[in-house]
Design a protein around this motif. Sequence first.
Motif, PDB file in Angstrom:
ATOM      1  N   ALA A 190      -1.724   5.859  -1.872  1.00  0.00           N
ATOM      2  CA  ALA A 190      -2.982   5.174  -1.553  1.00  0.00           C
ATOM      3  C   ALA A 190      -3.398   5.448  -0.120  1.00  0.00           C
ATOM      4  O   ALA A 190      -4.591   5.666   0.170  1.00  0.00           O
TER       5      ALA A 190
ATOM      6  N   ASN B 230       0.867  -1.177   0.000  1.00  0.00           N
ATOM      7  CA  ASN B 230       0.000   0.000   0.000  1.00  0.00           C
ATOM      8  C   ASN B 230       0.904   1.228   0.000  1.00  0.00           C
ATOM      9  O   ASN B 230       1.466   1.596   1.040  1.00  0.00           O
TER      10      ASN B 230
ATOM     11  N   GLU C  31      -6.115   2.386   1.230  1.00  0.00           N
ATOM     12  CA  GLU C  31      -5.291   1.222   1.523  1.00  0.00           C
ATOM     13  C   GLU C  31      -6.151  -0.032   1.670  1.00  0.00           C
ATOM     14  O   GLU C  31      -7.274   0.011   2.161  1.00  0.00           O
ATOM     15  N   LYS C  32      -5.617  -1.172   1.207  1.00  0.00           N
ATOM     16  CA  LYS C  32      -6.312  -2.451   1.270  1.00  0.00           C
ATOM     17  C   LYS C  32      -5.345  -3.509   1.775  1.00  0.00           C
ATOM     18  O   LYS C  32      -4.293  -3.718   1.187  1.00  0.00           O
ATOM     19  N   TYR C  33      -5.709  -4.181   2.863  1.00  0.00           N
ATOM     20  CA  TYR C  33      -4.854  -5.208   3.440  1.00  0.00           C
ATOM     21  C   TYR C  33      -5.661  -5.995   4.452  1.00  0.00           C
ATOM     22  O   TYR C  33      -6.723  -5.558   4.902  1.00  0.00           O
TER      23      TYR C  33
END
Length: 548
Positions: A231, A227, A237-239
């Motif tokens: 972002a 990320n 953010e993607k996690y």
Amino acid sequence: MDTKRLIIFIVLSFGILFGWQTWMEKNNPQPKLASAVATASGVSTASGVAAAPVPAGTLAKGQVITVETDLLRAEINTVGGDIRYLELLKIGATDDPKKPFVLLQDRGQHTYVAQSGLKGDGLPDHTAVFTAAQTSYKLAEGQDAVDVKLEYTGQNGVKTTKVLTFKRGSYLVNVSQQVTNSTDKPLAATGYYRLIRDGKVENPGMFGTHTYTGPAVYTEAGKFQKNDFSAIAKGEEKYVKTSKDGWVAMVQHYFVSAWLLNPIGQQSVCAPNDCRFELGKIANSDNLFYAGTLVDLPQIAPGASQSKAMSLYLGPQETKILDATAVGLDLAKDYGMFAIFSKPLFWLLDKIHAVVGNWGWAIVIVTLLIKAAFYPLSNASYRSMAKMRKLTPRMEALKERFGDDKMKFQQAVMEMYKTEKVNPLGGCLPILIQIPVFIAFYWMLIAAVEMRQAPWAFWITDLSVKDPYYILPVIYAVSMYVQQLLSPPPPDPMQAKMMKMMPVVFSVFFLFFPSGLVLYWVVNNLVSIAQQWWITHRIEQEDKKAAA
């Protein structure tokens, strides 16, 4: 495929390689840079970690504690017990190999620190002021580890002890937080561990390419998730948010810092509950970001104590070290989109280096092995090129016969190829096959810290940077010109002129490539010349025997 199409293919290949990252940068710009100063004013609401009010743009300063081992020299601040400065003693600085490389710092070019703290009634966060028994620690001869002990007592009498353990021959720092509950009520505590870094991104590549810099999270469920700062600045953010395994890190070119939930050979610190990962932007700052994890301690009964210990990796992205430290940590080594080729190439290169002890000679040997592996294909290709070369006089005659009628000329040429059983595609195959290998070598050399400041021989003292005297690019240009002399000339005059320009054009690119990559291509060309000459010589001998 004629020569014109081959040229177009090569140009497009380089365009894809060097244009992709440029396009990505243009469409995903990094956040605007601000002055590299840290903050202790807290984090955004996603963190849930409140901090005492400190003016934005500053980092509260306390007493500095220095620690030195055989690999590390660190500075710990009594405010929060942060690691605010870290030198890697065995790794040279980029601008001066005689000086140690600085990874963490709270002054100078970057802000990059490792913080830890506790959430709970009367517990110290990263703004609390600890006390220490001494201000300097050094790993003594025969000593395996050195402990830096910090203590804090809250207003409610709750005592917290933070111990940072530095070990000999290791880039791991063990951070333990112990809480002793001196109250008459049960106490809940949550430890948090995070890395704070500014969003400044270096560009070690050429023509717009660069390795990844920014936060990353790894779990068995979500695997490796990057990320970047842009972002996070946008809140995109993607996690995986919770896990019992994995790590959270700040990744940069050649180096990584990571809080590890379950290092190799150790149990996860998350049992029995999941740990929580968090990425975000520091509140009241323009360009500071954090990546961290939250770990719950078991409930602490009155008069009892509980502790949690977290491992922090601070070091180079050496494959052997990363593999032995934590599952998936090797993914921090950014091979870009060509990892499927780069990883096996580095594995082979590493095995050969273990025998010869020199990365330059390992590159030479890998190149020879690749050429040997593709020899059957090269043999067929060069035989096809030799046969086409013999047909050059007949092709010139056809050109004179049909003049400007290109349609009839092409038909006549294809009929001649069919009669003589010549495959015009055959001569292109070696180049087509080498392009993905070439690109994989490029990314491998950019990502491999093992090549950083690694000498080969003679004037090449660092395989990861360009040839300082441009000798290898010149040799490459000459070898490419010789290859053209051995190849059948294109029937079209314009194509012939373009082919003569190719050694010059490619040599301009190679002036800026890592010398290790140019070394690979020079050896590849020299072996190709030898192969092509030998195969052409054999065909000539076969023709003489057939004529006799």
